[in-house]
Write a protein that holds these residues in place. Structure first.
Motif, PDB file in Angstrom:
ATOM      1  N   PRO A 100      -6.119   0.531  11.275  1.00 25.16           N
ATOM      2  CA  PRO A 100      -6.383   2.193  11.565  1.00 25.16           C
ATOM      3  C   PRO A 100      -6.062   1.538   9.750  1.00 25.16           C
ATOM      4  O   PRO A 100      -6.843   2.619   9.148  1.00 25.16           O
ATOM      5  N   ASP A 101      -5.405   0.941   8.783  1.00 31.35           N
ATOM      6  CA  ASP A 101      -5.173   1.483   7.209  1.00 31.35           C
ATOM      7  C   ASP A 101      -6.088  -0.311   6.790  1.00 31.35           C
ATOM      8  O   ASP A 101      -5.737  -0.289   5.666  1.00 31.35           O
ATOM      9  N   LEU A 102      -6.385  -1.125   7.160  1.00 26.17           N
ATOM     10  CA  LEU A 102      -6.991  -2.399   6.584  1.00 26.17           C
ATOM     11  C   LEU A 102      -7.754  -1.471   5.610  1.00 26.17           C
ATOM     12  O   LEU A 102      -8.544  -2.009   4.779  1.00 26.17           O
ATOM     13  N   ASP A 103      -9.321  -0.777   6.333  1.00 17.70           N
ATOM     14  CA  ASP A 103     -10.233  -0.376   5.170  1.00 17.70           C
ATOM     15  C   ASP A 103      -9.442   0.365   4.321  1.00 17.70           C
ATOM     16  O   ASP A 103      -9.617  -0.253   2.595  1.00 17.70           O
ATOM     17  N   LEU A 104      -8.715   0.745   4.115  1.00 24.04           N
ATOM     18  CA  LEU A 104      -7.404   1.438   2.769  1.00 24.04           C
ATOM     19  C   LEU A 104      -7.015   0.927   2.199  1.00 24.04           C
ATOM     20  O   LEU A 104      -7.249   0.695   1.075  1.00 24.04           O
ATOM     21  N   VAL A 105      -6.312  -0.037   2.309  1.00 25.69           N
ATOM     22  CA  VAL A 105      -5.803  -1.291   1.910  1.00 25.69           C
ATOM     23  C   VAL A 105      -6.767  -1.399   1.119  1.00 25.69           C
ATOM     24  O   VAL A 105      -6.792  -2.375  -0.176  1.00 25.69           O
ATOM     25  N   ALA A 106      -7.850  -2.381   1.485  1.00 21.31           N
ATOM     26  CA  ALA A 106      -9.050  -2.686   0.838  1.00 21.31           C
ATOM     27  C   ALA A 106      -9.641  -1.952  -0.391  1.00 21.31           C
ATOM     28  O   ALA A 106     -10.184  -3.466  -1.030  1.00 21.31           O
ATOM     29  N   ASN A 107      -9.515  -1.361   0.240  1.00 24.49           N
ATOM     30  CA  ASN A 107     -10.521  -0.490  -1.104  1.00 24.49           C
ATOM     31  C   ASN A 107      -9.485   0.159  -2.258  1.00 24.49           C
ATOM     32  O   ASN A 107      -9.258  -0.284  -3.212  1.00 24.49           O
ATOM     33  N   THR A 108      -8.108  -0.266  -1.683  1.00 19.54           N
ATOM     34  CA  THR A 108      -7.280   0.224  -2.360  1.00 19.54           C
ATOM     35  C   THR A 108      -6.728  -1.324  -3.989  1.00 19.54           C
ATOM     36  O   THR A 108      -6.716  -1.021  -4.663  1.00 19.54           O
ATOM     37  N   LEU A 109      -6.597  -2.481  -2.760  1.00 16.89           N
ATOM     38  CA  LEU A 109      -6.733  -3.563  -3.675  1.00 16.89           C
ATOM     39  C   LEU A 109      -7.897  -3.918  -4.506  1.00 16.89           C
ATOM     40  O   LEU A 109      -7.591  -4.696  -5.246  1.00 16.89           O
ATOM     41  N   GLY A 161       4.995  -3.404  17.489  1.00 16.91           N
ATOM     42  CA  GLY A 161       4.615  -4.741  17.355  1.00 16.91           C
ATOM     43  C   GLY A 161       3.504  -4.012  15.454  1.00 16.91           C
ATOM     44  O   GLY A 161       2.844  -5.107  15.615  1.00 16.91           O
ATOM     45  N   SER A 162       3.405  -3.536  15.592  1.00 20.21           N
ATOM     46  CA  SER A 162       2.188  -2.878  14.507  1.00 20.21           C
ATOM     47  C   SER A 162       3.372  -3.704  12.648  1.00 20.21           C
ATOM     48  O   SER A 162       4.558  -3.714  12.883  1.00 20.21           O
ATOM     49  N   LEU A 163       2.081  -4.088  12.588  1.00 22.46           N
ATOM     50  CA  LEU A 163       2.200  -3.923  10.983  1.00 22.46           C
ATOM     51  C   LEU A 163       2.207  -3.519   9.780  1.00 22.46           C
ATOM     52  O   LEU A 163       1.140  -3.279   9.779  1.00 22.46           O
ATOM     53  N   GLY A 164       3.510  -2.934   9.119  1.00 22.71           N
ATOM     54  CA  GLY A 164       3.450  -2.689   8.119  1.00 22.71           C
ATOM     55  C   GLY A 164       2.805  -4.085   6.461  1.00 22.71           C
ATOM     56  O   GLY A 164       3.587  -4.393   6.363  1.00 22.71           O
ATOM     57  N   LEU A 165       3.074  -2.718   5.523  1.00 18.48           N
ATOM     58  CA  LEU A 165       2.219  -3.952   3.852  1.00 18.48           C
ATOM     59  C   LEU A 165       2.452  -2.525   3.267  1.00 18.48           C
ATOM     60  O   LEU A 165       2.104  -1.619   2.922  1.00 18.48           O
ATOM     61  N   ALA A 166       3.696  -2.492   2.393  1.00 11.49           N
ATOM     62  CA  ALA A 166       3.621  -1.302   1.240  1.00 11.49           C
ATOM     63  C   ALA A 166       4.764  -1.551   0.564  1.00 11.49           C
ATOM     64  O   ALA A 166       5.821  -2.023   0.716  1.00 11.49           O
ATOM     65  N   PRO A 178       8.430   6.972  14.515  1.00  5.37           N
ATOM     66  CA  PRO A 178       7.618   7.295  12.504  1.00  5.37           C
ATOM     67  C   PRO A 178       7.880   5.908  11.928  1.00  5.37           C
ATOM     68  O   PRO A 178       8.932   5.011  11.643  1.00  5.37           O
ATOM     69  N   GLY A 179       7.337   6.646  10.726  1.00  4.78           N
ATOM     70  CA  GLY A 179       6.386   5.264   9.693  1.00  4.78           C
ATOM     71  C   GLY A 179       5.689   5.684   8.731  1.00  4.78           C
ATOM     72  O   GLY A 179       4.273   6.186   8.846  1.00  4.78           O
ATOM     73  N   GLY A 180       5.972   5.214   7.830  1.00  2.59           N
ATOM     74  CA  GLY A 180       5.162   5.765   6.471  1.00  2.59           C
ATOM     75  C   GLY A 180       4.384   4.578   5.921  1.00  2.59           C
ATOM     76  O   GLY A 180       3.719   4.340   4.803  1.00  2.59           O
ATOM     77  N   TRP A 181       4.199   3.220   6.171  1.00  2.00           N
ATOM     78  CA  TRP A 181       3.560   1.795   5.942  1.00  2.00           C
ATOM     79  C   TRP A 181       2.202   1.844   6.570  1.00  2.00           C
ATOM     80  O   TRP A 181       2.479   2.193   7.420  1.00  2.00           O
ATOM     81  N   PRO A 182       1.195   1.575   5.216  1.00  2.00           N
ATOM     82  CA  PRO A 182       0.139   1.158   6.303  1.00  2.00           C
ATOM     83  C   PRO A 182       0.056   0.808   6.592  1.00  2.00           C
ATOM     84  O   PRO A 182       0.246  -0.703   6.607  1.00  2.00           O
TER      85      PRO A 182
END
Length: 216
Positions: A100-109, A161-166, A178-182
């Motif tokens: 769900p946050d891959l687009d956000l990460v791509a825009n951020t980077l 199973g979710s993979l986060g990046l932060a 719970p979690g706060g990682w993209p």
């Protein structure tokens, strides 16, 4: 003040049955942790990012016994080279509702999603510690150009199973919580199984490579 076992490693009494070690570099700390676990003398040996916490039975081990075991583990740590650890390949999906946050990460980077996936899968990751939820693996080795901040608002629930990046690391959610990682993908390889002798697939010191696969 802590007792100093050698020029680097420091020993802190936290309670009658709890000791914390710190002071050495991460590779040394992981090697010492593995050596201590191999003694089968401790109730728990928990690796932190830059620490080791030991829980022991004070009726079975005196403080002097614990210090002696730590000293032996420090001397034998070179026999527990982590470079020899087998690389664990984790298959991951980086598309659809599991990212769900891959687009956000791509825009951020300011990078394409394909470039992020390619570079992340090319990196060798290393599990530094487990926490903040059971089995959550903090993995270093993320290329510097892929560093992104945590989410402004954490999620109350992240799927297992979710993979986060932060914050310069990857994180795998072995269990839902719970979690706060993209969230940029989902690990397809099993991360948790109660039938395993050790129920979590990853542990501190594990070497990890990600492999992008299609969503099944």
């Amino acid at each position: 003040m802590p007792d100093v076992l050698d020029p680097e490693l420091q020993f802190f009494e936290m309670a009658d049955d709890l000791i914390r070690l710190s002071g050495a570099d991460r590779a040394t700390m992981r090697a010492v942790g593995r050596a201590l676990r191999s003694t089968d003398q401790f109730e728990e040996v928990v690796d932190g990012m830059d620490t080791i916490t030991l829980q022991f039975d004070p009726l079975q081990l005196s403080l002097a016994d614990v210090q002696a075991l730590i000293g032996q583990a420090t001397q034998s740590a070179s026999d527990h080279e982590e470079a020899s650890a087998e690389i664990i390949e984790l298959e991951a999906v980086f598309s659809g509702d599991v990212a769900p946050d891959l687009d956000l990460v791509a825009n951020t980077l300011d990078l394409s999603k394909d470039k992020i996936i390619e570079d992340l899968c090319a990196a060798e990751l290393r599990v530094e510690m487990l926490g903040f939820t059971p089995g959550f693996a903090y993995m270093s080795g993320v290329p510097e150009h892929l560093h992104v901040p945590r989410l402004d608002t954490p999620r109350q629930s992240v799927k297992a199973g979710s993979l986060g990046l932060a914050a310069g690391m990857c994180g795998t959610y072995a269990l839902a919580g719970p979690g706060g990682w993209p969230i940029i993908g989902k690990i397809q390889t099993p991360l948790f199984d109660t039938s395993w002798e050790t129920p979590f697939a990853l542990k501190p010191g594990s070497r990890v490579k990600l492999k992008a696969v299609a969503q099944s």
